[in-house]
Design a protein around this motif. Structure first.
Motif, PDB file in Angstrom:
ATOM      1  N   GLY A 130     -84.638 -47.555 -82.347  1.00  0.00           N
ATOM      2  CA  GLY A 130     -83.846 -46.935 -82.843  1.00  0.00           C
ATOM      3  C   GLY A 130     -82.588 -46.928 -81.957  1.00  0.00           C
ATOM      4  N   LYS A 131     -82.420 -47.401 -80.990  1.00  0.00           N
ATOM      5  CA  LYS A 131     -81.431 -47.385 -80.044  1.00  0.00           C
ATOM      6  C   LYS A 131     -80.318 -48.268 -80.378  1.00  0.00           C
ATOM      7  CE  LYS A 131     -80.016 -47.866 -75.307  1.00  0.00           C
ATOM      8  NZ  LYS A 131     -80.605 -48.112 -73.825  1.00  0.00           N
ATOM      9  N   ARG A 132     -78.970 -47.610 -80.374  1.00  0.00           N
ATOM     10  CA  ARG A 132     -77.778 -48.518 -81.061  1.00  0.00           C
ATOM     11  C   ARG A 132     -77.374 -49.639 -79.646  1.00  0.00           C
ATOM     12  NH1 ARG A 132     -71.895 -48.119 -80.762  1.00  0.00           N
ATOM     13  NH2 ARG A 132     -70.892 -49.071 -82.347  1.00  0.00           N
ATOM     14  N   VAL A 133     -77.353 -50.769 -80.118  1.00  0.00           N
ATOM     15  CA  VAL A 133     -77.017 -51.847 -79.321  1.00  0.00           C
ATOM     16  C   VAL A 133     -75.724 -52.580 -79.779  1.00  0.00           C
ATOM     17  CG1 VAL A 133     -77.668 -54.112 -78.706  1.00  0.00           C
ATOM     18  CG2 VAL A 133     -79.421 -52.406 -78.915  1.00  0.00           C
ATOM     19  N   ALA A 134     -74.924 -52.293 -79.011  1.00  0.00           N
ATOM     20  CA  ALA A 134     -73.338 -52.734 -79.525  1.00  0.00           C
ATOM     21  C   ALA A 134     -72.640 -53.218 -78.270  1.00  0.00           C
ATOM     22  CB  ALA A 134     -72.566 -51.214 -79.954  1.00  0.00           C
ATOM     23  N   PHE A 135     -72.048 -54.368 -78.580  1.00  0.00           N
ATOM     24  CA  PHE A 135     -71.028 -54.825 -77.625  1.00  0.00           C
ATOM     25  C   PHE A 135     -70.147 -55.969 -78.142  1.00  0.00           C
ATOM     26  CE2 PHE A 135     -74.569 -57.672 -78.085  1.00  0.00           C
ATOM     27  CZ  PHE A 135     -74.180 -59.183 -78.494  1.00  0.00           C
ATOM     28  N   ALA A 136     -69.221 -56.294 -77.624  1.00  0.00           N
ATOM     29  CA  ALA A 136     -68.190 -57.231 -77.993  1.00  0.00           C
ATOM     30  C   ALA A 136     -67.902 -58.239 -76.981  1.00  0.00           C
ATOM     31  CB  ALA A 136     -66.637 -56.200 -78.108  1.00  0.00           C
ATOM     32  N   VAL A 184     -77.797 -64.409 -85.850  1.00  0.00           N
ATOM     33  CA  VAL A 184     -76.477 -64.683 -85.112  1.00  0.00           C
ATOM     34  C   VAL A 184     -76.501 -66.082 -84.664  1.00  0.00           C
ATOM     35  CG1 VAL A 184     -75.011 -64.665 -82.967  1.00  0.00           C
ATOM     36  CG2 VAL A 184     -76.050 -62.421 -84.503  1.00  0.00           C
ATOM     37  N   ALA A 185     -75.540 -67.022 -85.163  1.00  0.00           N
ATOM     38  CA  ALA A 185     -75.313 -68.419 -84.928  1.00  0.00           C
ATOM     39  C   ALA A 185     -74.851 -68.674 -83.475  1.00  0.00           C
ATOM     40  CB  ALA A 185     -74.513 -69.265 -86.206  1.00  0.00           C
ATOM     41  N   GLU A 186     -73.858 -68.088 -83.037  1.00  0.00           N
ATOM     42  CA  GLU A 186     -73.169 -68.016 -81.970  1.00  0.00           C
ATOM     43  C   GLU A 186     -72.304 -66.694 -81.689  1.00  0.00           C
ATOM     44  OE1 GLU A 186     -69.914 -70.918 -81.484  1.00  0.00           O
ATOM     45  OE2 GLU A 186     -69.903 -71.004 -83.554  1.00  0.00           O
ATOM     46  N   LEU A 187     -71.822 -66.524 -80.494  1.00  0.00           N
ATOM     47  CA  LEU A 187     -70.859 -65.711 -79.986  1.00  0.00           C
ATOM     48  C   LEU A 187     -69.600 -66.097 -79.961  1.00  0.00           C
ATOM     49  CD1 LEU A 187     -72.509 -63.352 -77.649  1.00  0.00           C
ATOM     50  CD2 LEU A 187     -72.752 -63.213 -79.822  1.00  0.00           C
ATOM     51  N   VAL A 188     -68.486 -65.569 -80.096  1.00  0.00           N
ATOM     52  CA  VAL A 188     -67.136 -65.961 -79.917  1.00  0.00           C
ATOM     53  C   VAL A 188     -66.188 -64.906 -79.383  1.00  0.00           C
ATOM     54  CG1 VAL A 188     -67.317 -67.385 -82.151  1.00  0.00           C
ATOM     55  CG2 VAL A 188     -66.718 -65.010 -82.565  1.00  0.00           C
ATOM     56  N   ALA A 189     -65.031 -65.397 -78.872  1.00  0.00           N
ATOM     57  CA  ALA A 189     -64.312 -64.377 -78.122  1.00  0.00           C
ATOM     58  C   ALA A 189     -63.928 -63.289 -79.168  1.00  0.00           C
ATOM     59  CB  ALA A 189     -63.141 -65.027 -77.569  1.00  0.00           C
ATOM     60  N   GLY A 190     -63.915 -62.056 -78.752  1.00  0.00           N
ATOM     61  CA  GLY A 190     -63.389 -61.139 -79.598  1.00  0.00           C
ATOM     62  C   GLY A 190     -64.333 -60.549 -80.787  1.00  0.00           C
ATOM     63  N   GLY A 191     -65.541 -61.304 -80.747  1.00  0.00           N
ATOM     64  CA  GLY A 191     -66.653 -60.936 -81.844  1.00  0.00           C
ATOM     65  C   GLY A 191     -67.423 -59.494 -81.239  1.00  0.00           C
ATOM     66  N   VAL A 192     -68.167 -59.101 -82.253  1.00  0.00           N
ATOM     67  CA  VAL A 192     -68.777 -57.682 -82.147  1.00  0.00           C
ATOM     68  C   VAL A 192     -70.100 -57.937 -82.700  1.00  0.00           C
ATOM     69  CG1 VAL A 192     -68.748 -55.321 -82.795  1.00  0.00           C
ATOM     70  CG2 VAL A 192     -66.747 -56.291 -81.893  1.00  0.00           C
ATOM     71  N   VAL A 193     -71.096 -57.440 -82.096  1.00  0.00           N
ATOM     72  CA  VAL A 193     -72.570 -57.194 -82.724  1.00  0.00           C
ATOM     73  C   VAL A 193     -72.798 -55.805 -82.322  1.00  0.00           C
ATOM     74  CG1 VAL A 193     -74.938 -57.873 -82.212  1.00  0.00           C
ATOM     75  CG2 VAL A 193     -73.192 -59.617 -82.095  1.00  0.00           C
ATOM     76  N   SER A 194     -73.212 -55.104 -83.448  1.00  0.00           N
ATOM     77  CA  SER A 194     -73.538 -53.813 -83.478  1.00  0.00           C
ATOM     78  C   SER A 194     -74.747 -53.378 -84.236  1.00  0.00           C
ATOM     79  CB  SER A 194     -72.347 -52.884 -83.670  1.00  0.00           C
ATOM     80  OG  SER A 194     -72.874 -51.406 -83.509  1.00  0.00           O
ATOM     81  N   GLY A 195     -75.871 -52.707 -83.920  1.00  0.00           N
ATOM     82  CA  GLY A 195     -76.626 -52.322 -84.828  1.00  0.00           C
ATOM     83  C   GLY A 195     -77.841 -51.547 -84.283  1.00  0.00           C
ATOM     84  N   ARG A 196     -78.851 -50.935 -84.981  1.00  0.00           N
ATOM     85  CA  ARG A 196     -79.773 -50.135 -84.324  1.00  0.00           C
ATOM     86  C   ARG A 196     -80.969 -50.896 -84.146  1.00  0.00           C
ATOM     87  NH1 ARG A 196     -84.230 -47.467 -87.110  1.00  0.00           N
ATOM     88  NH2 ARG A 196     -82.938 -48.408 -89.052  1.00  0.00           N
ATOM     89  N   GLY A 210     -75.051 -49.370 -92.411  1.00  0.00           N
ATOM     90  CA  GLY A 210     -74.143 -48.358 -91.888  1.00  0.00           C
ATOM     91  C   GLY A 210     -73.342 -48.195 -90.793  1.00  0.00           C
ATOM     92  N   GLU A 211     -73.061 -49.644 -90.263  1.00  0.00           N
ATOM     93  CA  GLU A 211     -72.454 -49.955 -89.247  1.00  0.00           C
ATOM     94  C   GLU A 211     -70.868 -50.172 -89.269  1.00  0.00           C
ATOM     95  OE1 GLU A 211     -72.833 -50.052 -85.956  1.00  0.00           O
ATOM     96  OE2 GLU A 211     -74.763 -49.204 -86.168  1.00  0.00           O
ATOM     97  N   GLY A 212     -70.391 -49.201 -89.962  1.00  0.00           N
ATOM     98  CA  GLY A 212     -68.837 -49.319 -90.310  1.00  0.00           C
ATOM     99  C   GLY A 212     -68.375 -50.371 -91.415  1.00  0.00           C
ATOM    100  N   ASP A 213     -67.431 -50.894 -91.072  1.00  0.00           N
ATOM    101  CA  ASP A 213     -66.840 -51.807 -91.972  1.00  0.00           C
ATOM    102  C   ASP A 213     -67.291 -53.271 -91.548  1.00  0.00           C
ATOM    103  OD1 ASP A 213     -65.812 -49.715 -93.592  1.00  0.00           O
ATOM    104  OD2 ASP A 213     -63.876 -49.797 -92.445  1.00  0.00           O
TER     105      ASP A 213
END
Length: 304
Positions: A32-38, A222-234, A249-252
């Motif tokens: 249930g914890k929100r994991v969010a990073f850019a 997720v296939a790969e991370l990229v500069a400026g990309g965001v990953v966010s979810g519960r 429900g994670e924004g737009d």
């Protein structure tokens, strides 16, 4: 400016999964914890080095590499790896095990006795049992015996593991059926090394540890991370190096920036080598995602 963090991957402790960071910090993960990073803007993914040493070249590595090492550091890491079969004189005792990841997916492997079941958690084994214990070369010979005689592989692709996590048998007894059967066949084989002590079949189930009960099917990974990309979810589950994040429900941001949401799998090995910052109010997943449609997604003391 937000402090940037370098992830060292997912670790499994007695209290459950944790994200490890350079400098020794850890972030405990609970359902249930929100994991969010850019990913830091303008950054590049750099080699994580080998055997505890930084890469002398700070070489750039591909975003889709799960090892996050340049060619030279990868060579040095393999040169000191039991898994790569490059060490023959390790004096420590080793366990031989059978690990089950889903129907038809059982493997044989070895792990140092002192590590206990940590290796099984790191691989995402749903159920496992020990086969025996003894010196490294005896454990290796037993592993080879099972591969040849019973056609049990020593590797299961992570993509195959992820594809079945939400559709596993509901009872621990059903999940243990294959390892129980294989254990009986294995101990009946002739040719076991005399220095390897057989272990009784005692299946250990990790479905509860991983949070797999009523796990919704993932829509992608997720296939790969990229500069400026965001990953966010519960966080709804974690197994091996994978986080299962509900992005609904994670924004737009949605899935891959296209809306829709759903559960997305994040292989935390893809996070290593990047500079990561808090995602702030940005939601969803805006990095490349491989969809599963064809197969079946104050003082800052932590990133989140």
């Amino acid at each position: 400016m937000a402090q940037a963090w370098r992830c060292k991957g997912l670790r499994w402790s007695a209290d459950g999964p944790e994200l490890a960071w350079s400098g020794g910090r850890r972030s405990s993960l609970t359902w249930g914890k929100r994991v969010a990073f850019a990913v830091a803007e303008g950054g590049a993914r750099t080699c994580v080095g080998a055997r505890g040493h930084a890469c002398p070249l700070r070489a750039t590595v591909p975003g889709r590499s799960t090892g996050a090492r340049c060619e030279e550091c990868a060579r040095l890491d393999r040169a000191h790896s039991v898994a790569a079969d490059t060490i023959a004189d390790d004096p420590r005792p080793y366990h031989v095990y059978l690990a089950w990841f889903g129907p038809g997916m059982t493997k044989v492997g070895i792990t140092a006795l002192e590590r206990g079941s940590a290796r099984l958690l790191e691989q995402g084994a749903i159920c496992f049992t020990w086969l025996g214990a003894g010196p490294l070369m005896a454990a290796r010979r037993t592993e080879e015996l099972l591969r040849a005689a019973l056609r049990v592989p020593d590797r299961i692709p992570y993509a195959d593991k992820r594809a079945v996590r939400s559709a596993l048998p509901t009872s621990a007894e059903e999940r243990a059926t294959e390892v129980t059967s294989l254990h009986a066949r294995a101990v009946a084989l002739p040719g076991w090394p005399e220095s390897l002590t057989p272990a009784p079949c005692q299946p250990v189930d990790h479905a509860g540890v991983f949070g797999l009960a009523d796990l919704p099917p993932a829509v992608g990974a997720v296939a790969e991370l990229v500069a400026g990309g965001v990953v966010s979810g519960r966080l709804v589950a974690a197994a091996g190096p994978d986080l299962h994040l509900d992005t609904g429900g994670e924004g737009d941001g949605g899935l891959g920036g296209e809306g829709g949401g759903g559960v997305v799998v994040v292989d935390t090995r893809l996070m290593t080598g990047w500079e990561l910052v808090p995602a702030g109010g940005v939601g969803g997943v805006t990095v490349p995602v491989r969809e599963f449609g064809e197969r079946g997604v104050g003082v800052q003391d932590g990133l989140f």
